[in-house]
Scaffold this motif. Structure first.
Motif, PDB file in Angstrom:
ATOM      1  N   VAL A 181      -5.447 -30.339  64.406  1.00 46.57           N
ATOM      2  CA  VAL A 181      -4.108 -30.390  63.813  1.00 46.57           C
ATOM      3  C   VAL A 181      -4.112 -29.540  62.550  1.00 46.57           C
ATOM      4  O   VAL A 181      -4.866 -29.824  61.612  1.00 46.57           O
ATOM      5  N   TYR A 182      -3.277 -28.504  62.535  1.00 51.36           N
ATOM      6  CA  TYR A 182      -3.215 -27.581  61.405  1.00 51.36           C
ATOM      7  C   TYR A 182      -1.847 -27.657  60.739  1.00 51.36           C
ATOM      8  O   TYR A 182      -0.848 -28.010  61.368  1.00 51.36           O
ATOM      9  N   MET A 183      -1.820 -27.302  59.460  1.00 55.00           N
ATOM     10  CA  MET A 183      -0.543 -27.072  58.793  1.00 55.00           C
ATOM     11  C   MET A 183      -0.199 -25.590  58.947  1.00 55.00           C
ATOM     12  O   MET A 183      -1.068 -24.769  59.266  1.00 55.00           O
ATOM     13  N   SER A 184       1.038 -25.249  58.715  1.00 55.32           N
ATOM     14  CA  SER A 184       1.461 -23.858  58.871  1.00 55.32           C
ATOM     15  C   SER A 184       0.774 -22.976  57.833  1.00 55.32           C
ATOM     16  O   SER A 184       0.312 -23.462  56.790  1.00 55.32           O
ATOM     17  N   ASP A 185       0.709 -21.671  58.112  1.00 59.27           N
ATOM     18  CA  ASP A 185       0.109 -20.731  57.159  1.00 59.27           C
ATOM     19  C   ASP A 185       0.849 -20.762  55.827  1.00 59.27           C
ATOM     20  O   ASP A 185       0.246 -20.662  54.757  1.00 59.27           O
TER      21      ASP A 185
END
Length: 207
Positions: free
Chosen positions: A114-118
């Motif tokens: 799960v990543y956050m946006s750039d």
């Protein structure tokens, strides 16, 4: 006719083997497939910029770990290993960040990241630790923040290694020798903190 049947049989066997190999490759690929997720919440850059703006507070901390024992538990009185020359990142806790964190808690596993946006990831402050694991963030404003660091350490463990079996009139005897084992410990160190008053100093143990 017999030659044609033999060629047809060979062709079918080759095609069957090829299909089987393709299915096997697909099965392995699906088994090792990594799923990447992002929060559906809309990132507000103005809100993030305001949350991480300048103030008069200071956040001082120490990054360290201890060797994990049985069941992955760290002893409270174990020796410390300090995170030397590592990056500690500070993120403002915005509604987008909270959505990312809750999604990570509920959905992240070995096959799901799960990543956050750039754009959201850019709104952070990085600090380097010194030889004692110390780090500092200055000119911070009151608010809620999230600290994160990636740390690896190698620990020595003493044990016994089997070297062979001896045979006697009274039974068998197993022989061992003392041996030192080395094990790497990789951790994601994280903590929520809050600066309540402008001009205050917040002390943090990131462990």
């Amino acid at each position: 006719m017999k030659k044609i049947n033999a060629l047809l049989l060979i062709t079918l066997l080759v095609l069957g083997w090829s299909c089987s190999a393709v299915k096997e490759a697909d099965r392995k690929a699906n088994k090792n497939k990594i799923t990447t997720l992002y929060p559906e919440a809309v990132f507000d850059s103005i809100q993030a910029k305001k949350a991480i703006g300048y103030g008069k507070a200071t956040i001082k901390g120490v990054l360290f770990t201890r060797q994990k024992g049985a069941y992955g538990i760290k002893p409270l009185m174990g020796g410390k290993v300090y995170g030397t020359n590592l990056t500690v990142s500070l993120f403002p806790v915005t509604p987008y960040f909270e959505a990312w964190y809750e999604m990570r808690k509920s959905k992240e596993n070995k096959k799901t990241y799960v990543y956050m946006s750039d754009a959201a990831f850019r709104y952070r402050i990085d600090a380097k630790t010194d030889e004692y694991g110390r780090f500092v963030f200055e000119k911070m404003k009151p608010g809620k923040y999230f600290l994160q660091a990636m740390m690896s350490a190698t620990f020595a463990r003493n044990g016994q290694e089997y070297t062979g079996t001896g045979y006697t009139p009274y039974g068998n005897i197993n022989y061992y020798r003392n041996k030192t084992y080395y094990k790497d410990q990789h951790e994601r160190m994280e903590k929520f903190i809050e600066v309540e008053k402008d001009g205050s100093v917040v002390a943090v143990n990131l462990r």
